[in-house]
Scaffold this active site. Structure first.
Site, PDB file in Angstrom:
ATOM      1  N   ASP A 150      18.463  13.393 -18.878  1.00  0.00           N
ATOM      2  CA  ASP A 150      18.594  12.180 -18.068  1.00  0.00           C
ATOM      3  C   ASP A 150      18.087  11.007 -18.902  1.00  0.00           C
ATOM      4  O   ASP A 150      17.152  11.159 -19.698  1.00  0.00           O
ATOM      5  CB  ASP A 150      17.783  12.302 -16.782  1.00  0.00           C
ATOM      6  CG  ASP A 150      18.420  13.255 -15.776  1.00  0.00           C
ATOM      7  OD1 ASP A 150      19.650  13.416 -15.809  1.00  0.00           O
ATOM      8  OD2 ASP A 150      17.680  13.811 -14.948  1.00  0.00           O
TER       9      ASP A 150
ATOM     10  N   ASP B 211      25.484  12.561 -13.258  1.00  0.00           N
ATOM     11  CA  ASP B 211      24.973  12.258 -11.919  1.00  0.00           C
ATOM     12  C   ASP B 211      25.783  11.146 -11.265  1.00  0.00           C
ATOM     13  O   ASP B 211      26.045  11.189 -10.061  1.00  0.00           O
ATOM     14  CB  ASP B 211      23.501  11.845 -11.999  1.00  0.00           C
ATOM     15  CG  ASP B 211      22.598  12.940 -12.529  1.00  0.00           C
ATOM     16  OD1 ASP B 211      22.922  14.124 -12.348  1.00  0.00           O
ATOM     17  OD2 ASP B 211      21.567  12.604 -13.143  1.00  0.00           O
TER      18      ASP B 211
END
Length: 178
Positions: free
Chosen positions: A136, A154
């Site tokens: 991330d 995401d």
């Protein structure tokens, strides 16, 4: 009106793994997967984000490196190989289910939404298998407020789910499941 036994025969004639929008779903999912993986690999290996540290792009946006060993929003963190592989396996099983759903969808919007979710799920699943965690890197914040750190996969997943919700309300209940 179709009799119940006739409906079952029609459903049996539907291909399990290829449908009306399957080529479209495959292309969109692959495009999303490639974009997701390219950004992650470039940031980790090309740019060296781990060594470079956080990069401020805007007063409210940083690029940082976070290894997410859980699922969305960092829930259910897994620090063992068993947990890692269980999450990876669950991701692949759910993704196959989404693909089968996509072979039966009736609109391009639902096909697009499922393709985004599939591409995002595969992107995060590849990370989990390769690194043991999801890469991330996008961090929004304002003042003391800090949004969770996320990646392009995401974004694809959230956009796909939002589109499915929109479709279900636009055409009445359960239209996304048709």
């Amino acid at each position: 009106m179709t009799e119940p036994h006739e409906r079952s025969e029609n459903q049996l004639k539907q291909p399990l793994f290829w449908g009306r929008f399957s080529r479209f779903v495959l292309l969109v999912a692959l495009a999303g997967l490639v974009l997701d993986q390219a950004t992650k690999l470039w940031l980790v290996y090309g740019f060296g984000l781990a060594d470079a540290g956080p990069v401020r792009l805007l007063p409210v946006l940083d690029i940082v490196l976070v290894w997410n060993r859980g699922i969305s929003y960092g829930l259910f963190q897994q620090h063992s190989d068993l947990g890692r592989w269980l999450l990876a396996g669950l991701t692949m099983i759910v993704t196959v289910g989404l693909w089968i759903w996509s072979t039966r969808c009736q609109t391009r919007l639902v096909a697009l939404c499922l393709a985004l979710i599939i591409g995002g799920a595969f992107g995060n699943g590849i990370d989990r298998m390769a690194f043991g965690a999801v890469v991330d890197f996008v961090h929004f914040h304002a003042g003391s407020f800090s949004w969770y750190v996320f990646n392009l996969a995401d974004v694809w997943i959230v956009a796909g789910v939002a589109g499915l919700l929109y479709d279900s309300f636009r055409n009445g209940p359960n239209s996304a499941a048709k």
